[in-house]
Design a protein around this motif. Structure first.
Motif, PDB file in Angstrom:
ATOM      1  N   MET A 151       0.678  -1.259  -0.112  1.00 35.36           N
ATOM      2  CA  MET A 151      -0.150   0.006   0.140  1.00 35.36           C
ATOM      3  C   MET A 151       0.826   1.352  -0.021  1.00 35.36           C
ATOM      4  O   MET A 151       1.791   1.264   1.091  1.00 35.36           O
ATOM      5  CB  MET A 151      -0.951  -0.129   1.171  1.00 35.36           C
ATOM      6  N   ASP A 152       0.664   2.251  -0.826  1.00 35.19           N
ATOM      7  CA  ASP A 152       1.397   3.360  -1.138  1.00 35.19           C
ATOM      8  C   ASP A 152       0.582   4.494  -0.060  1.00 35.19           C
ATOM      9  O   ASP A 152       1.267   5.285   0.084  1.00 35.19           O
ATOM     10  CB  ASP A 152       1.280   4.071  -2.330  1.00 35.19           C
ATOM     11  N   ASP A 153      -0.703   3.921   0.192  1.00 31.57           N
ATOM     12  CA  ASP A 153      -1.240   4.871   1.209  1.00 31.57           C
ATOM     13  C   ASP A 153      -2.140   4.013   1.922  1.00 31.57           C
ATOM     14  O   ASP A 153      -2.442   2.858   1.775  1.00 31.57           O
ATOM     15  CB  ASP A 153      -2.286   5.809   0.344  1.00 31.57           C
ATOM     16  N   MET A 154      -2.583   4.613   3.229  1.00 30.01           N
ATOM     17  CA  MET A 154      -3.193   3.423   4.369  1.00 30.01           C
ATOM     18  C   MET A 154      -4.035   4.482   5.011  1.00 30.01           C
ATOM     19  O   MET A 154      -3.848   5.650   5.538  1.00 30.01           O
ATOM     20  CB  MET A 154      -2.158   2.844   5.026  1.00 30.01           C
ATOM     21  N   LYS A 155      -5.152   3.878   5.497  1.00 27.25           N
ATOM     22  CA  LYS A 155      -5.961   4.515   6.396  1.00 27.25           C
ATOM     23  C   LYS A 155      -5.945   4.040   7.860  1.00 27.25           C
ATOM     24  O   LYS A 155      -5.098   3.063   8.026  1.00 27.25           O
ATOM     25  CB  LYS A 155      -7.406   4.200   6.060  1.00 27.25           C
ATOM     26  N   ALA A 156      -6.273   4.661   8.585  1.00 26.07           N
ATOM     27  CA  ALA A 156      -6.181   4.351  10.102  1.00 26.07           C
ATOM     28  C   ALA A 156      -6.556   2.921  10.276  1.00 26.07           C
ATOM     29  O   ALA A 156      -7.745   2.776  10.041  1.00 26.07           O
ATOM     30  CB  ALA A 156      -6.699   4.966  11.178  1.00 26.07           C
ATOM     31  N   PRO A 157      -5.989   2.050  10.726  1.00 21.48           N
ATOM     32  CA  PRO A 157      -6.746   0.625  10.921  1.00 21.48           C
ATOM     33  C   PRO A 157      -7.841   0.831  12.037  1.00 21.48           C
ATOM     34  O   PRO A 157      -7.878   1.620  12.802  1.00 21.48           O
ATOM     35  CB  PRO A 157      -5.438  -0.142  11.881  1.00 21.48           C
ATOM     36  N   ALA A 158      -8.693  -0.093  11.857  1.00 22.56           N
ATOM     37  CA  ALA A 158      -9.922   0.056  12.440  1.00 22.56           C
ATOM     38  C   ALA A 158     -10.136   0.400  13.901  1.00 22.56           C
ATOM     39  O   ALA A 158     -10.791   0.899  14.550  1.00 22.56           O
ATOM     40  CB  ALA A 158     -10.873  -1.163  12.137  1.00 22.56           C
ATOM     41  N   ILE A 159      -9.046  -0.305  14.657  1.00 21.88           N
ATOM     42  CA  ILE A 159      -8.890  -0.351  16.238  1.00 21.88           C
ATOM     43  C   ILE A 159      -8.399   1.055  16.500  1.00 21.88           C
ATOM     44  O   ILE A 159      -8.846   1.661  17.329  1.00 21.88           O
ATOM     45  CB  ILE A 159      -7.777  -1.528  16.839  1.00 21.88           C
ATOM     46  N   PHE A 160      -7.536   1.496  15.660  1.00 19.77           N
ATOM     47  CA  PHE A 160      -7.101   3.037  16.189  1.00 19.77           C
ATOM     48  C   PHE A 160      -7.947   4.122  15.851  1.00 19.77           C
ATOM     49  O   PHE A 160      -7.895   5.015  16.504  1.00 19.77           O
ATOM     50  CB  PHE A 160      -5.799   3.068  14.960  1.00 19.77           C
ATOM     51  N   SER A 161      -9.025   3.685  14.913  1.00 17.87           N
ATOM     52  CA  SER A 161      -9.898   4.806  14.638  1.00 17.87           C
ATOM     53  C   SER A 161     -11.299   4.473  15.444  1.00 17.87           C
ATOM     54  O   SER A 161     -12.353   5.223  15.221  1.00 17.87           O
ATOM     55  CB  SER A 161     -10.482   4.980  13.145  1.00 17.87           C
ATOM     56  N   SER A 162     -11.413   3.482  16.367  1.00 22.16           N
ATOM     57  CA  SER A 162     -12.477   3.233  17.345  1.00 22.16           C
ATOM     58  C   SER A 162     -12.573   4.135  18.486  1.00 22.16           C
ATOM     59  O   SER A 162     -11.513   4.848  18.835  1.00 22.16           O
ATOM     60  CB  SER A 162     -12.446   1.868  17.283  1.00 22.16           C
ATOM     61  N   VAL A 163     -13.573   3.634  19.488  1.00 23.67           N
ATOM     62  CA  VAL A 163     -13.533   4.440  20.663  1.00 23.67           C
ATOM     63  C   VAL A 163     -12.384   4.149  21.644  1.00 23.67           C
ATOM     64  O   VAL A 163     -12.272   4.854  22.572  1.00 23.67           O
ATOM     65  CB  VAL A 163     -14.857   4.348  20.974  1.00 23.67           C
ATOM     66  N   VAL A 164     -11.570   3.004  21.435  1.00 23.16           N
ATOM     67  CA  VAL A 164     -10.464   3.008  22.149  1.00 23.16           C
ATOM     68  C   VAL A 164      -9.277   3.760  21.560  1.00 23.16           C
ATOM     69  O   VAL A 164      -8.224   3.598  22.022  1.00 23.16           O
ATOM     70  CB  VAL A 164     -10.286   1.489  22.382  1.00 23.16           C
ATOM     71  N   GLY A 165      -9.466   4.430  20.493  1.00 22.54           N
ATOM     72  CA  GLY A 165      -8.263   4.999  19.782  1.00 22.54           C
ATOM     73  C   GLY A 165      -7.607   5.890  20.575  1.00 22.54           C
ATOM     74  O   GLY A 165      -6.479   6.099  20.556  1.00 22.54           O
ATOM     75  N   PRO A 166      -8.101   6.776  21.498  1.00 19.50           N
ATOM     76  CA  PRO A 166      -7.503   7.544  22.543  1.00 19.50           C
ATOM     77  C   PRO A 166      -6.336   7.076  23.295  1.00 19.50           C
ATOM     78  O   PRO A 166      -5.187   7.514  23.496  1.00 19.50           O
ATOM     79  CB  PRO A 166      -8.172   8.163  23.347  1.00 19.50           C
ATOM     80  N   ALA A 167      -6.487   5.647  23.688  1.00 21.09           N
ATOM     81  CA  ALA A 167      -5.597   4.883  24.335  1.00 21.09           C
ATOM     82  C   ALA A 167      -4.310   4.512  23.282  1.00 21.09           C
ATOM     83  O   ALA A 167      -3.134   4.432  23.831  1.00 21.09           O
ATOM     84  CB  ALA A 167      -6.167   3.539  24.762  1.00 21.09           C
TER      85      ALA A 167
END
Length: 758
Positions: free
Chosen positions: A404-420
């Motif tokens: 991947m030349d570009d990537m979105k935030a993995p789902a865990i990182f963009s979920s409600v536990v993301g702040p941790a």
């Protein structure tokens, strides 16, 4: 590089002896000479045969070893040599003998596979498989062992990620497996064969039809297998391009150096089995990467007899380039979060990051499956990848690589536990999340959550204190133990309790005005939200404690993801000095039974319970009302309500109430019975009723219930205030002093009411 250990010539003999009597690997009938002789007689395969000779494979192909040969003709070999810049087979051998040997080895498969076996290999049920059995995972046993193998690799590495010194090792490689992609594979997956095959082999064409297969990048030009006296022969239209493991594909491309360095930070090296080392004459090692998928190994398991796994397991990885990782890091983390570069990230964050780069199922993942949202990460979260935008696509000997030349935030990182993950100030909570085993469910996009994210400071200020202890073996979340006089490792149950009280499901947000009660994931524990402040029922209960002053409510603040809510809900911090916790300790039963402080709001009610004989004075319990595992809802008249109406309460005619609400006087046996029966009306038990929530404005706990006296008691809720009513009598309002919020405990709850049941 890869792994492995055993499978050289010494093992080929034992393997042949153990399998040649099986129907799946027996020598075919109607032979036409061995594979070498057949190709020699056909006359258009001299370049392939010359490659076989130069690579040292002639004794195998021209002998009695059971095998399957994929043979490209001279035209195909000429095109291959031109593509790689060689003038002849001899020139290729002179410049890169290893490449020639591995290329030729790819065309020489162990064992004899007839046409049907390559279309739908059955490693466990064999030729005797019923039609029904043949439909199970049809075509998914897709890769077959070849003679292509790397030589021993000598490395100087750390034996474990925490080792401090380098060790010189020899790493042995297994033989490569060749992907044979049949129409059955695509039928089983329910996807289009041509699109998904040509996605990985754009310079080849799908020719598998309705009962055929392609061999990696090559098409078979036969209508059926050619039988030889040492197996089967197939003619193919292209030379099979050299194929590597996913690991080697990443390693030879500097664009993936950051990702590979991260993967290798988990590398460990283990001695191969004794039999292997005995045959090698020295100690060799296998490289693994902890619990990360085994992309560095040609084989998913070390035993050649485990055919089902060897033939079916293939890893699918979505690997970001260095540039993609840099962009993601810059977009996701900030200097204010405490992470200014990738190396600053906690190892636990890095592990989650890399694990989300792998598909969950250990099988080939094709682009159409990703588009149809049938693919999840290793953690069971959605794959955030658009396949047609992936330019670096490779089928490998042990799976597929999506670069991947570009990537979105993995789902865990963009979920409600993301702040941790995003803020170093919440790293303690990340370890609680990880140890609770709830982190994956909280990353699900199938539910909506609100989470509270406690800070490291709240962990450290807690009573008992908690800390993240960083050691050379890793970080451990610990809790102070008064019994041990020291910090001890925090157990999973404790971590689960912390996470549950900080999580609410199927709620949109915390309101900044008005009153809101939010059931948490800790059963019968709540957040009380009032005019932009928050507390828990455990802290709210503190208001009943004599001498309590102040307010249990504290401010809360939304934590956003770059100015937006998280993908599956909202997250907040809160200003309490310590962690929120579930209600614990003495519960409702004990509270009412021993309520002997004159400042208690329920002081009179507790005295009446004692006078009626409902309280066991020796144990301080109410055995006829409460029982282990049951919950009580108690509607308790305030001191003022009882004081004004004592004469109306059955059996209480002889009792007197002083100005400090102390009750004097004794009751006869008959009056005790009358009073006890009367007081039971104020209790609703889970033994006689079903309820999943305690009563409060807007609660699901409303309607008519059977009280412990056997009479009907109705809870009337208009959404803002509520009251109780017995059999059509006057409704009794719940006291507004505490905003209609219940004092909730582990064994039940209490609501104060401004009147008595008549």
């Amino acid at each position: 590089m890869v792994c492995g250990l055993f499978m050289a010539a010494a093992f080929a003999v034992s393997c042949q002896e153990s399998l040649e009597d099986s129907d799946q690997y027996r020598i075919p009938d109607n032979v036409k000479g061995n594979a070498y002789q057949v190709l020699e007689g056909e006359g258009n395969y001299s370049m392939f045969l010359r490659g076989i000779e130069l690579s040292g494979y002639r004794p195998i192909v021209d002998g009695k070893s059971i095998m399957t040969v994929m043979a490209p003709n001279n035209q195909a070999f000429t095109s291959f040599l031109q593509e790689y810049g060689y003038s002849s087979v001899e020139d290729m051998y002179a410049q890169d003998p290893t490449l020639l040997k591995n290329t030729i080895g790819f065309h020489l498969m162990y064992y004899a596979y007839d046409w049907n076996k390559l279309v739908n290999f059955r490693p466990t049920d064999g030729d005797g498989a019923t039609e029904e059995q043949k439909q199970v995972n049809a075509g998914l046993y897709y890769k077959h062992r070849t003679r292509s193998r790397d030589d021993i690799e000598e490395v100087s590495v750390k034996l474990t990620p925490t080792a401090t010194e380098l060790t010189d090792l020899k790493i042995y490689h297994y033989e490569r497996f060749l992907p044979v992609l049949s129409n059955k594979l695509f039928e089983t997956k329910g996807i289009d064969a041509a699109y998904n095959y040509e996605y990985f082999f754009p310079n080849s064409q799908w020719t598998g039809g309705s009962n055929g297969f392609n061999v990696a990048n090559a098409s078979v030009t036969d209508g059926n297998a050619v039988i030889t006296d040492n197996g089967y022969l197939y003619h193919i239209n292209q030379v099979i391009r050299p194929m590597e493991t996913i690991y080697n594909e990443l390693r030879k491309n500097p664009d993936y150096s950051d990702f590979l360095s991260l993967y290798d930070s988990y590398a460990t090296y283990e001695e191969a089995d004794q039999e292997t080392n005995d045959n090698l004459g020295y100690t060799a090692y296998i490289r693994t990467h902890g619990r990360l998928p085994r992309i560095s190994c040609e084989w998913p398991v070390n035993n050649y007899r485990q055919m089902a796994q060897l033939e079916s397991v293939g890893y699918s990885i979505f690997a970001p380039t260095n540039a993609a990782m840099d962009r993601f890091f810059t977009d996701y983390w900030t200097a204010e979060s405490g992470y200014s570069q990738l190396s600053d990230l906690d190892p636990l964050i890095l592990e989650y990051f890399i694990m989300q780069s792998f598909a969950q199922a250990n099988e080939l993942v094709f682009p159409e499956e990703i588009k149809n949202e049938k693919v999840q990460t290793y953690y069971g979260t959605p794959i955030n990848v658009e396949p047609d935008q992936v330019t670096d696509r490779k089928m490998c000997v042990n799976g597929v690589l999506y670069g991947m030349d570009d990537m979105k935030a993995p789902a865990i990182f963009s979920s409600v536990v993301g702040p941790a993950f995003k803020d170093k100030n919440y790293i303690d909570y990340l370890y609680a999340l990880d140890g609770s085993e709830y982190i994956l469910s909280l990353a699900s996009n199938k539910s909506e959550f609100v989470t509270l994210i406690p800070s490291n400071e709240q962990f450290e200020n807690n009573d008992p204190a908690m800390r993240l202890n960083v050691t050379t073996q890793g970080s451990i979340l610990e809790e102070y133990s008064a019994q041990d006089g020291n910090f001890v490792s925090m157990g999973r149950g404790r971590k689960q309790s912390i996470v549950n009280i900080h999580t609410a499901q199927n709620v949109n947000e915390l309101k900044t005005s008005g009153l809101q009660v939010v059931p948490t994931n800790a059963t019968f524990n709540y957040w009380y939200v009032r005019d932009g402040q928050i507390t828990t029922n455990a802290l709210f209960n503190e208001q009943l404690r004599p001498g309590y002053t102040g307010s249990p409510f504290v401010d809360f603040h939304e934590i956003q993801n770059s100015g937006e809510a998280w993908d599956n809900g909202r997250s907040y911090s809160y200003d309490a000095p310590m962690l929120f916790a579930e209600a614990s300790g003495d519960g409702l039963e004990h509270l009412l039974a021993v309520g002997n402080d004159k400042t208690y709001e329920y002081y009179l009610f507790s005295q009446l319970l004692q006078k009626s004989g409902l309280v066991d004075t020796k144990t301080g319990l109410m055995p006829s009302l409460a029982a282990v595992g049951l919950r009580l809802i108690a509607f308790v008249p305030t001191n003022e309500a009882i004081s004004q109406n004592i004469a109306k309460i059955p059996g209480c005619g002889s009792l007197k109430i002083a100005s400090d609400y102390t009750v004097t006087g004794t009751l006869s046996s008959n009056n005790k019975t009358l009073l006890a029966n009367y007081l039971r009306q104020y209790f609703i038990s889970s033994l006689m009723n079903s309820f999943t929530s305690y009563p409060y404005p807007g609660s699901d706990c409303k309607g008519t219930f059977l009280s412990m006296s056997g009479e009907n008691l109705s809870i009337i809720d208009n959404g803002e205030t509520f009251s109780i009513q017995k059999d059509g009598a006057n409704a009794i309002p719940v006291s507004t002093k505490y905003f209609g919020l219940p004092f909730a405990f582990s064994d039940g709850c209490m609501q104060l009411i401004d009147g008595i049941i008549e």
